[in-house]
Design an enzyme around this catalytic site. Structure first.
Site, PDB file in Angstrom:
ATOM      1  N   GLY A   1      30.001  -1.816  37.697  1.00 51.15           N
ATOM      2  CA  GLY A   1      31.495  -2.301  37.373  1.00 51.15           C
ATOM      3  C   GLY A   1      32.372  -1.162  36.767  1.00 51.15           C
TER       4      GLY A   1
ATOM      5  N   GLN B   1      33.284 -10.678  35.692  1.00 55.68           N
ATOM      6  CA  GLN B   1      32.882 -11.774  34.880  1.00 55.68           C
ATOM      7  C   GLN B   1      33.222 -12.986  35.818  1.00 55.68           C
ATOM      8  OE1 GLN B   1      31.075 -12.064  32.335  1.00 55.68           O
ATOM      9  NE2 GLN B   1      31.135  -9.942  31.435  1.00 55.68           N
TER      10      GLN B   1
ATOM     11  N   SER C   1      30.236  -6.265  39.774  1.00 57.30           N
ATOM     12  CA  SER C   1      29.078  -5.588  39.366  1.00 57.30           C
ATOM     13  C   SER C   1      27.968  -6.554  39.550  1.00 57.30           C
ATOM     14  CB  SER C   1      29.233  -5.622  37.608  1.00 57.30           C
ATOM     15  OG  SER C   1      27.926  -5.352  37.378  1.00 57.30           O
TER      16      SER C   1
ATOM     17  N   HIS D   1      24.927  -6.932  38.147  1.00 55.32           N
ATOM     18  CA  HIS D   1      23.766  -7.610  37.245  1.00 55.32           C
ATOM     19  C   HIS D   1      24.688  -8.745  36.652  1.00 55.32           C
ATOM     20  CE1 HIS D   1      25.486  -5.659  33.318  1.00 55.32           C
ATOM     21  NE2 HIS D   1      25.998  -5.087  34.174  1.00 55.32           N
TER      22      HIS D   1
ATOM     23  N   CYS E   1      28.372  -4.923  25.181  1.00 54.94           N
ATOM     24  CA  CYS E   1      28.066  -3.758  26.418  1.00 54.94           C
ATOM     25  C   CYS E   1      27.358  -2.684  25.730  1.00 54.94           C
ATOM     26  CB  CYS E   1      29.462  -3.369  26.927  1.00 54.94           C
ATOM     27  SG  CYS E   1      29.754  -3.780  28.737  1.00 54.94           S
TER      28      CYS E   1
HETATM   29  N1  PLP Z   1      34.101  -5.177  33.376  1.00 57.20           N
HETATM   30  C1  PLP Z   1      33.896  -6.124  32.681  1.00 57.20           C
HETATM   31  C2  PLP Z   1      34.957  -7.417  32.577  1.00 57.20           C
HETATM   32  C3  PLP Z   1      32.667  -6.064  32.196  1.00 57.20           C
HETATM   33  O1  PLP Z   1      32.147  -7.474  31.382  1.00 57.20           O
HETATM   34  C4  PLP Z   1      31.655  -5.018  32.205  1.00 57.20           C
HETATM   35  C5  PLP Z   1      30.297  -5.199  31.740  1.00 57.20           C
HETATM   36  O2  PLP Z   1      29.911  -5.691  30.588  1.00 57.20           O
HETATM   37  C6  PLP Z   1      32.070  -3.933  33.202  1.00 57.20           C
HETATM   38  C7  PLP Z   1      33.222  -4.043  33.464  1.00 57.20           C
HETATM   39  C8  PLP Z   1      31.063  -2.880  33.318  1.00 57.20           C
HETATM   40  O3  PLP Z   1      30.081  -3.315  34.397  1.00 57.20           O
HETATM   41  P1  PLP Z   1      29.072  -2.353  34.619  1.00 57.20           P
HETATM   42  O4  PLP Z   1      28.055  -2.930  33.468  1.00 57.20           O
HETATM   43  O5  PLP Z   1      28.316  -2.944  35.786  1.00 57.20           O
HETATM   44  O6  PLP Z   1      29.177  -1.184  34.356  1.00 57.20           O
END
Ligand code: PLP
Length: 391
Positions: free
Chosen positions: A71, A182, A202, A204, A330
């Site tokens: 993402g 999400q 994303s 995962h 995150c």
């Molecule tokens: N956008 C949102 C709303 C997220 O919750 C996250 C991850 O927590 C991301 C983007 C980033 O995605 P990735 O972990 O695949 O880089």
């Protein structure tokens, strides 16, 4: 008791069995998807089958989907001043809701002074009136906006008024990017219904492997002539680098499984989440559930009990065998105030106590009961202590 209860699905979802099988199976495919021989073609088939499955989840044309490393990369790719629609006019300003994920707030390849936040209500919903005013001002200045609005927030689960925002953005001649990391796989997420020009996914978060994602465009009239990663011309020149075939295959299988279960799982998780919140607020009436009056993802609850610090609660719950997170997880280990709760105007002491419980396809009632038992013990102690200190 070795068994764990995992309630941190918004940080990452455990791998779905179908995704695991697809990933492991693909690891044995020797070829490079760009090679013309039989081995290469076999790898290409896996990538293209996954493209069909992920595109189907969001109602897009498979040719309009580009696989990325996740993402974060999809967001950084989308948020580019080089983005073009059919008319070729450049985008000059990036409007972002104040509650976006850090990978959007960072502004991609826009300079910091071209990134402008749009406020949200105390319930964590984008302020459409403010967006309309900000777009109006840009129209008067003759500047085109790219707007980035998430489908659903990762901390509160609050679903954003994306289609209404899209109508405003398009009326002002702008483009809309939606970070659907999400929302996709949890609630309906059709790129056309949402009115998004670009959509981030994303793997995962919906039960695929980590380290794979996608950027989807509504039509091939939208282009980013300066890709983030340049090189071998893979993904039709939109993203260079040999495709992560195994992760892509797993992502495809996860997307198909999530699409298949969407409606049933939505109802089941809503019931579990509501049961959890009903018990929390009945036993500890001072509990505040953030965004409770707004439309939310079925699986997410962010709450605080005044006097109980989130870090202490997360550690205590972990010791009791329950994995949850304190607000955004995150970058785990980071104890920073949540920008989402700050944007919602939550009081600092309440925001510091925000605990996020997020559920998924394998969550059962027993997990909710185990969480509640652990929370009861913990909250009674911490809450009592905090009142003792305050007195
Ligand atoms: N956008 C949102 C709303 C997220 O919750 C996250 C991850 O927590 C991301 C983007 C980033 O995605 P990735 O972990 O695949 O880089």
């Amino acid at each position: 008791m070795d068994e764990r209860t995992y309630l941190d699905w918004n940080a990452t979802a455990p791998l779905r069995p179908a995704a695991r099988a697809a990933t492991v199976g693909a690891l044995d495919t020797a070829g490079n998807p760009s090679s013309v021989h039989a081995e290469g073609r076999a790898a290409r088939r896996l990538v293209e089958e996954a493209r069909l499955r992920v595109a189907a989840l969001v109602g897009a044309e498979p040719t309009n989907l580009v696989f990325t490393s996740g993402g974060t990369e999809a967001n950084a790719t989308a948020l580019s001043p080089s983005l073009r629609a059919a008319d070729g006019r450049p985008v000059e300003v990036l409007l972002v809701s104040a509650i976006e994920h850090p990978s959007v707030l960072a502004g991609g390849r826009f300079s910091a002074d071209a990134v402008v936040p749009v406020p949200v209500s105390p319930d964590g919903v984008l302020d459409l009136g403010a967006l309309e005013r900000q777009l109006g001002a840009l129209v008067r200045e003759g500047r085109r906006a790219l707007v980035s609005l998430m489908h659903a927030n990762n901390e509160t689960g609050v679903v954003q008024p994306v289609a209404a925002a899209a109508a405003l953005v398009h009326a002002a001649g702008g483009l809309l990017h939606v970070d659907a990391v999400q929302g996709a796989g949890r609630i309906a997420c059709d790129i056309k219904v949402l009115g998004a020009d670009l959509l981030t996914l994303s793997g995962h978060k919906l039960g695929g492997p980590k380290g794979v994602g996608a950027l989807v465009r509504r039509s091939d009239a939208i282009a980013w002539p300066q890709p983030l990663i340049k090189g071998g011309g893979q993904e039709r020149g939109a993203r260079a680098g040999t495709e992560n075939v195994a992760a892509i295959a797993g992502f495809g299988a996860a997307a198909a499984a999530a699409a298949h279960d969407l409606a049933v799982e939505g109802q089941r998780l809503t019931a579990l989440r509501d049961r959890l919140e009903a018990a929390l607020t009945a036993e500890f009436p001072q509990t505040v559930v953030f965004g409770r009056e707004a439309e939310r993802l079925p699986n997410t609850s962010l709450f605080a009990l005044p006097g109980v610090k989130a870090e202490t609660a997360v550690i205590g719950l972990d010791l009791a065998g329950v994995a949850v997170s304190s607000g955004a997880a995150c970058s785990s280990g980071k104890v920073a105030a949540s920008h989402v709760l700050a944007a919602m105007g939550a009081a600092g002491n309440l925001a510091r106590g925000a605990v996020r419980v997020s559920l998924g396809y394998s969550t059962q009632e027993a997990d909710i009961e185990r969480f509640l038992a652990a929370w009861r013990t913990l909250a009674q102690t911490l809450f009592k202590d905090s009142r003792g200190i305050a007195a």
